[in-house]
Design an enzyme around this catalytic site. Structure first.
Site, PDB file in Angstrom:
ATOM      1  N   TYR A   1      63.901  39.466  41.363  1.00  0.00           N
ATOM      2  CA  TYR A   1      64.235  38.627  42.533  1.00  0.00           C
ATOM      3  C   TYR A   1      63.487  39.056  43.780  1.00  0.00           C
ATOM      4  CZ  TYR A   1      67.596  42.481  43.045  1.00  0.00           C
ATOM      5  OH  TYR A   1      68.171  43.717  43.118  1.00  0.00           O
ATOM      6  N   LYS A   2      62.641  40.101  43.662  1.00  0.00           N
ATOM      7  CA  LYS A   2      61.857  40.555  44.817  1.00  0.00           C
ATOM      8  C   LYS A   2      60.518  39.822  44.813  1.00  0.00           C
ATOM      9  CE  LYS A   2      64.652  44.629  45.296  1.00  0.00           C
ATOM     10  NZ  LYS A   2      64.914  46.038  44.973  1.00  0.00           N
TER      11      LYS A   2
ATOM     12  N   PHE B   1      65.990  55.168  45.331  1.00  0.00           N
ATOM     13  CA  PHE B   1      66.963  54.114  45.630  1.00  0.00           C
ATOM     14  C   PHE B   1      68.362  54.576  45.178  1.00  0.00           C
ATOM     15  CE2 PHE B   1      68.991  49.973  44.924  1.00  0.00           C
ATOM     16  CZ  PHE B   1      68.608  49.289  46.072  1.00  0.00           C
TER      17      PHE B   1
ATOM     18  N   ARG C   1      62.077  47.252  58.254  1.00  0.00           N
ATOM     19  CA  ARG C   1      61.157  47.055  57.141  1.00  0.00           C
ATOM     20  C   ARG C   1      60.503  45.688  57.232  1.00  0.00           C
ATOM     21  NH1 ARG C   1      63.448  48.149  51.158  1.00  0.00           N
ATOM     22  NH2 ARG C   1      64.446  46.199  51.735  1.00  0.00           N
TER      23      ARG C   1
ATOM     24  N   ASP D   1      60.858  53.037  37.904  1.00  0.00           N
ATOM     25  CA  ASP D   1      61.516  51.897  38.547  1.00  0.00           C
ATOM     26  C   ASP D   1      60.433  51.122  39.303  1.00  0.00           C
ATOM     27  OD1 ASP D   1      62.816  50.184  40.323  1.00  0.00           O
ATOM     28  OD2 ASP D   1      64.594  51.468  40.414  1.00  0.00           O
TER      29      ASP D   1
HETATM   30  C1  LIG Z   1      66.171  46.508  44.646  1.00  0.00           C
HETATM   31  C2  LIG Z   1      66.170  47.757  43.858  1.00  0.00           C
HETATM   32  C3  LIG Z   1      67.135  47.977  42.857  1.00  0.00           C
HETATM   33  C4  LIG Z   1      68.236  46.968  42.650  1.00  0.00           C
HETATM   34  O1  LIG Z   1      68.964  47.112  41.502  1.00  0.00           O
HETATM   35  P1  LIG Z   1      69.989  45.940  41.099  1.00  0.00           P
HETATM   36  O2  LIG Z   1      70.646  46.393  39.901  1.00  0.00           O
HETATM   37  O3  LIG Z   1      69.167  44.696  40.955  1.00  0.00           O
HETATM   38  O4  LIG Z   1      70.927  45.748  42.253  1.00  0.00           O
HETATM   39  C5  LIG Z   1      67.038  49.134  42.104  1.00  0.00           C
HETATM   40  N1  LIG Z   1      66.055  50.041  42.332  1.00  0.00           N
HETATM   41  C6  LIG Z   1      65.123  49.854  43.314  1.00  0.00           C
HETATM   42  C7  LIG Z   1      64.058  50.863  43.531  1.00  0.00           C
HETATM   43  C8  LIG Z   1      65.168  48.714  44.101  1.00  0.00           C
HETATM   44  O5  LIG Z   1      64.276  48.533  45.074  1.00  0.00           O
END
Ligand SMILES: *Cc1c(COP(=O)(O)O)cnc(C)c1O
Length: 428
Positions: A242-243, A140, A391, A217
């Site tokens: 939040y996911k 990411f 997706r 992560d």
């Molecule tokens: C959604 C996501 C993030 C988001 O990070 P934020 O700090 O909440 O914006 C980070 N890493 C991965 C792998 C994600 O899917």
């Protein structure tokens, strides 16, 4: 333009979906979400989960009774403990983490910075030759940027792993990348683009054999895939709430620090909430014992309320049943893709094997950006990720098989619409 026959195929899937929804052990959970009775198709629960209905009451009573009623007393009565209480709930319900190792704070990005930087500092202090941070090119963006930023800030170097975009980091790829110069490895458990599910236990072992620490992560796995951080001997982890945990837009993240590392890692942000003596307001920063040192400033209390309703549901259902439903949904989606999308030139950009796949499925076609834009106008909400990836996120608590069928039929129809408008007389 000859569109492949769709209707009879879709009908058979609608029949199957009705049968499967009727016997789904988690079927009662869908109606516990706000607006789940509408015909809207939600394929983005892996990006922003739906709100549970119970959250409406939880937030209302918090404002009236706790915030409004207790006012400043609330901090002593329960809010100061909340980052650790909710952290332990996340840890025990979804992470396989014993209490006292998980805290809720900040965003994933900020917690990732804090943990990777603390791990890097500790590793280099113990062995100055360990200057490399290992990360894969398909991780990411925030993970890659944070690693690059820390390397720049601290005079380290980034060791990149090249991965197949349809899968992710394998044991062999990691083994080639780590060695006596490796300080920290940063990996995603479920790849945000392909949905590839990494073998976290085996990869952690490979990193440890090279003397490295691993930061996992868990943004795309927490709440949909069973995780066993303690059993896998994981060092550090972060993830979103939040996911799949439905904490609401911008709800704070969680950090896990294995108990054996808590005393030796010092976070790079020395804020008053992480200090040993929060309210004596002393002249210098001394890090608190345990997980408190990983807090920086005042905890975002409102933001950590909603996720508790989803944690309750996952606890009641059991994460194994959640994973079973998740696999059933993604398998069904892959079959729908084979039947409805493959004849339209779409390819599967996720692992076909459910054991190597998390909770979402990605389909690839050059028209997907436009297809996604059309679908959003029709209340069918997938998301789009370059290059050409649509997706389909399948939140196991709130998604029905009928919803999946309707959404996939809409994707097929939108592909035909885009093709027709591109080939029609109005094309430029
Ligand atoms: C959604 C996501 C993030 C988001 O990070 P934020 O700090 O909440 O914006 C980070 N890493 C991965 C792998 C994600 O899917």
């Amino acid at each position: 333009m000859t569109a492949p026959a769709t209707e009879s195929t879709a009908d058979a899937f609608f029949d199957e979906a009705a049968r499967r929804d009727a016997v789904d052990p988690l079927r009662g959970l869908r109606e516990r979400f706000v607006a789940s009775e509408s015909s809207l198709v939600y394929f983005d629960g892996n990006s922003l989960g739906r709100p549970p209905r119970a959250t409406v009451d939880r937030l209302t009573s918090f404002v009236t009774d706790e915030w409004g009623g207790r006012l400043i007393r609330g901090w002593d009565e329960s809010w100061m403990a909340l980052p650790f209480d909710v952290g332990d709930e996340i840890g025990t319900v979804t992470l396989g983490a014993a209490a006292g190792q998980t805290v809720v704070a900040d965003s994933t990005t900020v917690l990732l910075y804090k943990l990777v930087r603390a791990a890097f500092d500790a590793q280099r202090a113990a062995d100055p030759a360990r200057v490399e941070l290992v990360v894969d090119r398909d991780n990411f963006p925030t993970d890659r940027y944070i690693v690059e930023g820390i390397a720049k800030e601290c005079g380290g170097t980034v060791r990149w792993i090249d991965v197949d975009l349809r899968s992710g980091v394998t044991v062999d790829l990691l083994r080639d990348a780590v060695g006596p110069r490796t300080a920290v490895v940063v990996l995603s458990h479920v790849a945000y683009r392909s949905g590839h599910l990494a073998d976290a236990a085996a990869l952690t072992e490979v990193a440890h054999a090279a003397g490295a620490l691993v930061v996992w992560d868990l943004c795309h796995s927490a709440g949909s895939v069973p995780i066993a951080l303690d059993a896998w001997d994981v060092d550090l982890a972060v993830g979103c709430t939040y996911k799949y945990l439905n904490g609401g837009p911008g709800s704070p993240a969680f950090a896990y620090v294995a108990r054996r590392h808590q005393a030796s890692l010092v976070p790079p942000i020395s804020g008053w909430m992480g200090a040993a003596d929060v309210f004596t307001m002393g002249p210098t920063f001394r890090p608190a014992e345990g997980m408190r040192r990983f807090l920086s400033g005042t905890p975002p209390i409102l933001g950590m309320l909603a996720m508790r309703d989803t944690l309750d549901m996952i606890r009641d259902a059991g994460i194994d049943a959640v994973r079973e439903k998740s696999i059933a949904l993604t398998d069904f989606t892959v079959r729908l893709g084979d039947a409805l999308l493959a004849p339209r030139g779409v390819t599967l950009a996720s692992p076909r094997d459910a054991a190597a796949r998390g909770g979402h499925v990605t389909f690839s076609h050059p028209a997907m950006r436009e297809v996604t834009a059309r679908l959003w106008q029709q209340d069918v909400l997938p998301d789009y990720r370059d290059p050409g990836g649509l997706r389909v996120g399948l939140s196991p608590l709130s998604t029905s098989f009928a919803e999946v069928t309707a959404g996939m039929a809409a994707v097929a129809a939108a592909l035909d619409d885009v093709a027709a408008s591109a080939g029609g007389p109005s094309a430029h």
